[in-house]
Design an enzyme around this catalytic site. Structure first.
Site, PDB file in Angstrom:
ATOM      1  N   ALA A 189       5.176 -20.316 -49.370  1.00 13.59           N
ATOM      2  CA  ALA A 189       4.885 -20.908 -50.809  1.00 13.59           C
ATOM      3  C   ALA A 189       6.444 -21.294 -51.366  1.00 13.59           C
ATOM      4  O   ALA A 189       6.459 -22.270 -52.227  1.00 13.59           O
ATOM      5  CB  ALA A 189       4.287 -19.997 -51.848  1.00 13.59           C
TER       6      ALA A 189
ATOM      7  N   LYS B 152       9.071 -18.488 -51.231  1.00 14.86           N
ATOM      8  CA  LYS B 152       9.778 -17.301 -51.613  1.00 14.86           C
ATOM      9  C   LYS B 152      11.154 -17.144 -51.235  1.00 14.86           C
ATOM     10  O   LYS B 152      11.970 -16.894 -52.258  1.00 14.86           O
ATOM     11  CB  LYS B 152       8.632 -16.209 -51.186  1.00 14.86           C
ATOM     12  CG  LYS B 152       7.671 -16.097 -52.005  1.00 14.86           C
ATOM     13  CD  LYS B 152       6.736 -15.076 -51.192  1.00 14.86           C
ATOM     14  CE  LYS B 152       6.495 -14.917 -49.820  1.00 14.86           C
ATOM     15  NZ  LYS B 152       5.965 -16.388 -49.330  1.00 14.86           N
TER      16      LYS B 152
ATOM     17  N   GLU C 230      11.308  -9.657 -52.352  1.00 15.56           N
ATOM     18  CA  GLU C 230      10.467 -10.669 -51.812  1.00 15.56           C
ATOM     19  C   GLU C 230       9.278 -10.097 -51.247  1.00 15.56           C
ATOM     20  O   GLU C 230       9.278  -9.629 -50.260  1.00 15.56           O
ATOM     21  CB  GLU C 230      11.225 -11.401 -50.683  1.00 15.56           C
ATOM     22  CG  GLU C 230      10.539 -12.569 -50.056  1.00 15.56           C
ATOM     23  CD  GLU C 230      11.242 -13.414 -48.948  1.00 15.56           C
ATOM     24  OE1 GLU C 230      10.800 -14.158 -48.366  1.00 15.56           O
ATOM     25  OE2 GLU C 230      12.232 -12.944 -48.617  1.00 15.56           O
TER      26      GLU C 230
END
Length: 260
Positions: A32, A34, A127
């Site tokens: 995505a 990150k 994360e």
């Protein structure tokens, strides 16, 4: 474009707890964005630090760029457990998910005892979190018959125990959800070229997307951690490339932090 130096970044929100570290998890589907996002954040402010996902441990590659990493006994023994999981998920999902969570806890706890202890308004960005480990990835593998009932029961028991021991230190003050379509994530997987991920099908990403939406957008996903239901969430649409939108994203993050 040259990276600007870090600057002092006083928190807009005064805290009666002084230097208590605010902990924010960056969540989102595979690819995505990150890693790109946390790399942006760590350049912003000297009081902001990030804990990247310990992919190097999973791939048995020592990363000299990551201050939270060190060569472990499991790495010395060999084995790319991430690749093993993708190639034979029914055999290796339990092993991988257990090790992924363990290495994440270890890295995040180490960061809490790092240089942010002396920061004035410290913010630590993770994360992903131990919660997405269990309720997004491990549960999806169980529901896809890649973990059997016994493995899933053991994993949940182990996860509960680990959180009883260390979870209070890792409790989140906020979550930032990087929202992207499964199709966009698949495209980014191809572009970044991580060998272990090249065989990931769209269906797998769609299942993960549904779980992220249930947890972070609709907030209907049930967990064993009641406090998560009240944790503030900032949702950012990252379908478009955000490498040239740093300022806008950073302002949204600062505004979000000011509410915590």
């Amino acid at each position: 474009m040259a990276t600007p130096p870090k600057r002092s970044c006083p928190s807009p929100a005064a805290s009666s707890e002084g230097t208590r570290i605010k902990k924010i998890s960056i969540e989102g589907n595979i690819a995505a964005g990150k890693s790109t996002f946390v790399n942006i954040l760590k350049q912003v402010c000297e009081d902001w630090e990030v804990v990247p996902e310990p992919v190097a441990r999973w791939c048995n590659v020592q990363s000299t760029q990551d201050e939270f990493e060190e060569l472990t006994t499991s790495q010395k023994s060999g084995g790319n457990v991430l690749q093993m999981m993708y190639e034979k998920p029914e055999r290796w999902s339990f092993t991988f998910q257990s090790y992924a969570c363990l290495s994440r806890i270890r890295a995040q706890l180490a960061a809490l005892n790092g240089k942010l202890k002396d920061a004035e308004k410290p913010v630590l960005f993770f994360e992903r979190s131990v919660y997405s480990d269990r309720y997004i990835f491990a549960s999806n593998l169980y529901e896809s018959d890649c973990m059997n009932e016994t493995e899933w029961t053991i994993y949940q028991d182990w996860h509960d125990w680990m959180n009883n021991q260390f979870g209070q230190s890792l409790e989140l003050d906020g979550i930032i959800y990087l929202r992207a379509t499964p199709e966009k994530c698949l495209n980014r997987i191809y572009l970044r070229g991580r060998n272990e991920e090249q065989g990931i099908p769209l269906e797998y990403l769609e299942k993960l997307h549904y779980k992220h939406e249930s947890w972070l957008l609709h907030r209907t996903l049930k967990t064993n951690f009641d406090y998560l239901q009240e944790v503030p969430i900032l949702t950012l649409d990252v379908n478009e490339d955000f490498k040239d939108k740093h300022d806008s994203l950073i302002e949204k993050v600062k505004d979000f932090l000011s509410t915590l």
